[in-house]
Design a protein around this motif. Structure first.
Motif, PDB file in Angstrom:
ATOM      1  N   SER A   1       0.419  -1.044   0.029  1.00 19.47           N
ATOM      2  CA  SER A   1       0.049  -0.113   0.055  1.00 19.47           C
ATOM      3  C   SER A   1       0.393   1.462   0.226  1.00 19.47           C
ATOM      4  O   SER A   1       1.812   1.373   0.761  1.00 19.47           O
ATOM      5  CB  SER A   1      -0.967   0.121   1.689  1.00 19.47           C
TER       6      SER A   1
ATOM      7  N   VAL B   1      -5.084  -7.645   4.923  1.00 17.96           N
ATOM      8  CA  VAL B   1      -4.612  -7.269   3.171  1.00 17.96           C
ATOM      9  C   VAL B   1      -4.683  -8.530   2.294  1.00 17.96           C
ATOM     10  O   VAL B   1      -5.085  -9.898   2.581  1.00 17.96           O
ATOM     11  CB  VAL B   1      -3.158  -6.753   3.203  1.00 17.96           C
TER      12      VAL B   1
ATOM     13  N   HIS C   1      -3.065   4.292   4.839  1.00 17.96           N
ATOM     14  CA  HIS C   1      -3.158   4.099   3.079  1.00 17.96           C
ATOM     15  C   HIS C   1      -4.562   4.456   3.452  1.00 17.96           C
ATOM     16  O   HIS C   1      -5.798   3.622   3.024  1.00 17.96           O
ATOM     17  CB  HIS C   1      -3.374   3.073   2.488  1.00 17.96           C
TER      18      HIS C   1
ATOM     19  N   SER D   1      -8.084   2.220   1.678  1.00 17.70           N
ATOM     20  CA  SER D   1      -7.840   1.074   1.221  1.00 17.70           C
ATOM     21  C   SER D   1      -8.891  -0.102   1.234  1.00 17.70           C
ATOM     22  O   SER D   1      -8.993  -1.284   0.597  1.00 17.70           O
ATOM     23  CB  SER D   1      -7.438   0.955   3.469  1.00 17.70           C
TER      24      SER D   1
ATOM     25  N   TRP E   1      -5.853   1.786   5.567  1.00 15.78           N
ATOM     26  CA  TRP E   1      -4.566   0.460   6.225  1.00 15.78           C
ATOM     27  C   TRP E   1      -3.697   1.828   7.616  1.00 15.78           C
ATOM     28  O   TRP E   1      -3.744   2.896   6.564  1.00 15.78           O
ATOM     29  CB  TRP E   1      -3.986   0.284   5.413  1.00 15.78           C
TER      30      TRP E   1
ATOM     31  N   SER F   1       2.752  -1.472   4.937  1.00  7.11           N
ATOM     32  CA  SER F   1       3.322  -0.656   4.043  1.00  7.11           C
ATOM     33  C   SER F   1       3.551  -2.062   3.142  1.00  7.11           C
ATOM     34  O   SER F   1       3.797  -2.112   1.597  1.00  7.11           O
ATOM     35  CB  SER F   1       3.666   0.163   3.724  1.00  7.11           C
TER      36      SER F   1
ATOM     37  N   ASP G   1      -6.579   3.173  -6.901  1.00  6.82           N
ATOM     38  CA  ASP G   1      -6.953   2.764  -5.934  1.00  6.82           C
ATOM     39  C   ASP G   1      -8.021   1.842  -5.564  1.00  6.82           C
ATOM     40  O   ASP G   1      -8.169   1.337  -4.980  1.00  6.82           O
ATOM     41  CB  ASP G   1      -6.639   4.165  -5.394  1.00  6.82           C
TER      42      ASP G   1
ATOM     43  N   GLN H   1       0.958   0.731  -5.652  1.00  7.42           N
ATOM     44  CA  GLN H   1       0.475   1.635  -5.546  1.00  7.42           C
ATOM     45  C   GLN H   1       0.067   3.266  -6.199  1.00  7.42           C
ATOM     46  O   GLN H   1       0.965   3.496  -6.539  1.00  7.42           O
ATOM     47  CB  GLN H   1       2.386   1.753  -5.728  1.00  7.42           C
TER      48      GLN H   1
END
Length: 448
Positions: free
Chosen positions: A54, A85, A184, A187, A213, A217, A239, A273
């Motif tokens: 992330s 995740v 992040h 999420s 999140w 990472s 995203d 990313q």
């Protein structure tokens, strides 16, 4: 943090093996490692590969942990944080990355565990009984991560199935002594917060929830050299704005499922990313694409391919005038060129994705069509310049044939910019799977 010697790594891994919980062999994940198929710690032809990532960001006030977990000058004091995740490739050995890239103070992690979520579900606060494993850092349960830094855990024997969900639980006894923290926000996955140390609890029924999140990472797996990762550099369209919370149906997720359905698919991970609002040229929600390339792509383990699907926010936030849009298009193109140059130097192939339409969007579409002209100029360059190692024509995949400047209605969330899950599947289906087969870099690759 001092590097661990190979001998110390093996001793630590062996000690951890002795403490692993015994779970049902029918599960296929979270079991003690069986080295018959996957590489072991001593395998010569193996390396670490990112299987989930992330993009770290400075957390905005609206995305901070809910009350009472954010104080006046500290965050998550005496708090357990449980997050799930969705990994892409699997393996018998994993390690975690925690980021304090934007923290205003040291991040003091007290304890961490990993487990399998109950019934394998994303976004649940419950874990499968007997699947929890302790995570260590140079043999210790705790670590202090300096501001601006990250921490990588020790290797852990933990069988993780491809395309499965993983639960990571973190306890911070003293919290982080700052309200500048790393997270992040996008999420699209539910996380759980509860006062006290509940790292080993099988459920957190009294926990508060938030769809963000924090700190975590990356997840990496120990894989054979034939396994690699493809990183996605993007914005909210990667995203997953418009995707399903806890559904893992962004287009990178859909691409991974396509790859998993083909023979030998376990050799390719897809790591996302991207961040909503991100731009190539200017900071906004997160650092600009050029600034974060080293951290978010080049420094990621096992990456040998990069998909660039970014630039629509540069066009959409620039003034809707002929001069401003001409300047923006002419600035975005050299940004792509720089990304290719820097990635090629690291032996990474770069695939360029055309920018998708935004006709009818209140913020980005302008009556005179200056932003659309800039989008067309950028897309023409992506398609015809030959600078990318391959072109992914996302524009063609989702545009309305009768109105090429707009999305197809069936794929539109309704804001005429973002896609729904069907639209994200269409993007994934536009990616030729032949681009991910094993191949040797051509002579002179990386010269420019």
């Amino acid at each position: 943090m001092n590097r661990r010697t190979p001998l110390l790594s093996l001793i630590t891994a062996g000690a951890l093996c002795a403490t692993l919980a015994v779970v049902s062999p029918a599960s296929g994940a979270g079991e003690p490692a069986d080295h018959g198929g996957a590489p072991g710690p001593r395998t010569r032809d193996a390396h670490w590969v990112s299987t989930w990532t992330s993009m770290p960001q400075l957390t905005e006030p609206s995305n901070m942990p809910p009350a009472p977990y954010t104080g006046d000058d500290s965050v998550l004091t005496d708090t357990t944080l449980r997050q799930t995740v969705h990994v892409t490739t699997g393996g018998d050995h994993i390690r975690l990355r925690f980021s304090n890239a934007f923290g205003g103070a040291v991040l003091p992690i007290t304890e961490v565990s990993v487990a399998l979520p109950l019934d394998g579900r994303a976004g649940t606060g419950a874990i499968r009984p007997g699947s929890a494993h302790r995570v260590t850092f140079r043999g210790s349960a705790s670590i202090d991560v300096p501001a601006g830094a990250q921490a990588v855990s020790d290797p852990l024997d933990f069988r993780l199935a491809p395309g499965s969900n993983l639960t990571a639980t973190v306890y911070l006894a003293t919290g982080q002594a700052s309200t500048a923290i790393t997270s992040h926000p996008g999420s699209r996955t539910t996380s759980y917060l509860l006062r006290g140390d509940h790292v080993r609890d099988e459920d957190l029924p009294a926990a508060a929830t938030t769809d963000h999140w924090y700190f975590l990472s990356g997840v990496e797996v120990w894989s054979r050299r034939s396994t690699s990762a493809t990183a996605v550099l993007g914005d909210s369209l990667s995203d997953g704005r418009g995707s399903t919370t806890n559904g893992n149906d962004r287009w990178p997720d859909a691409l991974q499922r396509r790859l998993a359905a083909r023979p030998g698919a376990a050799r390719t991970a897809v790591v996302n990313q991207a961040a909503g609002g991100n731009r190539l040229l200017a900071d906004g929600l997160g650092p600009n694409g050029l600034a974060r390339l080293d951290r978010d792509v080049l420094a990621q383990s096992g990456v040998d391919r990069l998909i660039v699907f970014e630039g629509v926010n540069d066009i959409g936030t620039a003034p809707a005038s002929p001069a401003a849009q001409k300047d923006t298009a002419e600035a975005v193109i050299p940004a792509y060129d720089q990304i290719v140059t820097r990635a090629h130097a690291a032996g990474i192939r770069v695939y360029g994705a055309t920018l998708t339409p935004f006709g009818g969007n209140t913020g980005y579409d302008d009556p005179e069509g200056h932003r659309e002209a800039a989008r067309q100029r950028v897309n023409d360059w992506i398609r015809t310049s030959g600078r990318f190692d391959a072109v992914l024509d996302f524009d063609r995949a989702v545009r309305d044939p009768r109105r090429p400047g707009a999305l197809r209605a069936a794929l539109d969330t309704g804001d005429h910019l973002h896609l729904n899950p069907a639209g994200y599947r269409a993007l994934a289906e536009a990616v030729p799977l032949r681009l991910f087969g094993p191949s040797t870099l051509p002579s002179g690759f990386g010269y420019n």
